[in-house]
Design a protein around this motif. Structure first.
Motif, PDB file in Angstrom:
ATOM      1  N   GLN A  21      14.694  10.226  14.130  1.00 16.99           N
ATOM      2  CA  GLN A  21      14.397   9.020  13.658  1.00 16.99           C
ATOM      3  C   GLN A  21      15.708   7.955  13.781  1.00 16.99           C
ATOM      4  N   ARG A  22      15.752   7.019  14.619  1.00 17.89           N
ATOM      5  CA  ARG A  22      17.100   6.254  14.827  1.00 17.89           C
ATOM      6  C   ARG A  22      17.395   5.434  13.397  1.00 17.89           C
ATOM      7  N   LEU A  23      15.922   4.896  13.080  1.00 20.32           N
ATOM      8  CA  LEU A  23      16.224   4.234  11.576  1.00 20.32           C
ATOM      9  C   LEU A  23      16.821   4.955  10.548  1.00 20.32           C
ATOM     10  N   VAL A  24      16.500   6.507  10.537  1.00 18.49           N
ATOM     11  CA  VAL A  24      16.980   7.014   9.369  1.00 18.49           C
ATOM     12  C   VAL A  24      18.323   7.460   9.665  1.00 18.49           C
ATOM     13  N   ARG A  25      18.770   7.449  10.751  1.00 14.61           N
ATOM     14  CA  ARG A  25      20.235   7.798  11.367  1.00 14.61           C
ATOM     15  C   ARG A  25      21.106   6.381  10.761  1.00 14.61           C
ATOM     16  N   ALA A  26      20.338   5.359  11.110  1.00 20.04           N
ATOM     17  CA  ALA A  26      21.138   3.961  10.921  1.00 20.04           C
ATOM     18  C   ALA A  26      21.233   3.785   9.450  1.00 20.04           C
ATOM     19  N   GLY A  27      20.343   4.281   8.394  1.00 23.30           N
ATOM     20  CA  GLY A  27      20.471   4.106   7.175  1.00 23.30           C
ATOM     21  C   GLY A  27      21.376   5.037   6.586  1.00 23.30           C
TER      22      GLY A  27
END
Length: 210
Positions: free
Chosen positions: A10-16
């Motif tokens: 999940q890109r959003l998880v990695r970004a967070g």
């Protein structure tokens, strides 16, 4: 500076996670991977101090990726961060060589502390999972443990540790500072001759039940 590789589909998880980690003074994200195959490849390329590994990813899952990374380097550290807290995910990840296991609703500061301590060689889990790991370990027969010379406060900390409580929860229950709790646990590791929190909790369970 501790270097971290993030493996999560999940890109959003990695970004967070990148924002959280890069906001510290002593941790930095050096790479990302969206699946297990990429995680193994990026580890070989970057040689990070630690991999934060999701379990459910396309292609190669986190358990298989952890196993391959540890086969590549016995000194590698993999900290699982997942939404799954069941035994069907927990114990295969540990068998693959994961050095810790946390669920994704973990407090950010607890996760950052876990990253640092995992790199230092500790074995860490979300509090509820620690109790299950200890219970599994207690099914293996072992001789009685010797009772070390512990203070009343150290015994208090030990009892809460066995219940699966984390440092903050122990501090709250005993009206202590978190740094004081960490000091007590360091003393307990030394006095019991154990080298990480899990072995200390297993030792304590056998001690308190004897």
């Amino acid at each position: 500076m501790i270097t971290v590789l993030l493996a999560d589909d999940q890109r959003l998880v990695r970004a967070g996670l990148r924002m959280l980690i890069d906001d510290t003074d002593d941790l930095t994200v050096v790479g990302e991977a969206a699946d297990g195959v990429a995680a193994v490849r990026r580890f070989a390329e970057l040689s990070p101090d630690l991999v934060v590994m999701d379990l459910r990813m396309p292609g190669l899952d986190g358990v298989a990726a952890t196993r391959q990374i540890l086969a590549h380097s016995a000194r590698a550290k993999v900290l699982v961060l997942t939404t799954f807290d069941d035994d069907e995910h927990l114990f295969p990840a540990l068998a693959a060589g994961a050095a810790g296991y946390f669920v994704k609703d973990t407090d950010p500061e607890v996760l950052l502390d876990a990253i640092r301590r995992t790199v230092e060689g500790d074995l860490l889990f979300s509090p509820a999972l620690l109790r299950r790991v200890v219970d599994r370990a207690l099914t293996v027969p072992a001789p009685p443990v010797a009772a070390p010379d512990l203070t009343a406060r150290e015994l208090d900390v030990l009892r809460l540790l066995v219940q699966g409580e984390g440092n903050q929860a122990i501090a709250d229950r005993l009206h202590l500072g978190v740094s004081t709790v960490k000091g007590h646990i360091a003393n307990l590791l030394d006095k019991t001759g154990t080298d990480n929190r899990v072995r200390l909790a297993v030792y304590a369970s056998r001690l308190l039940e004897s």
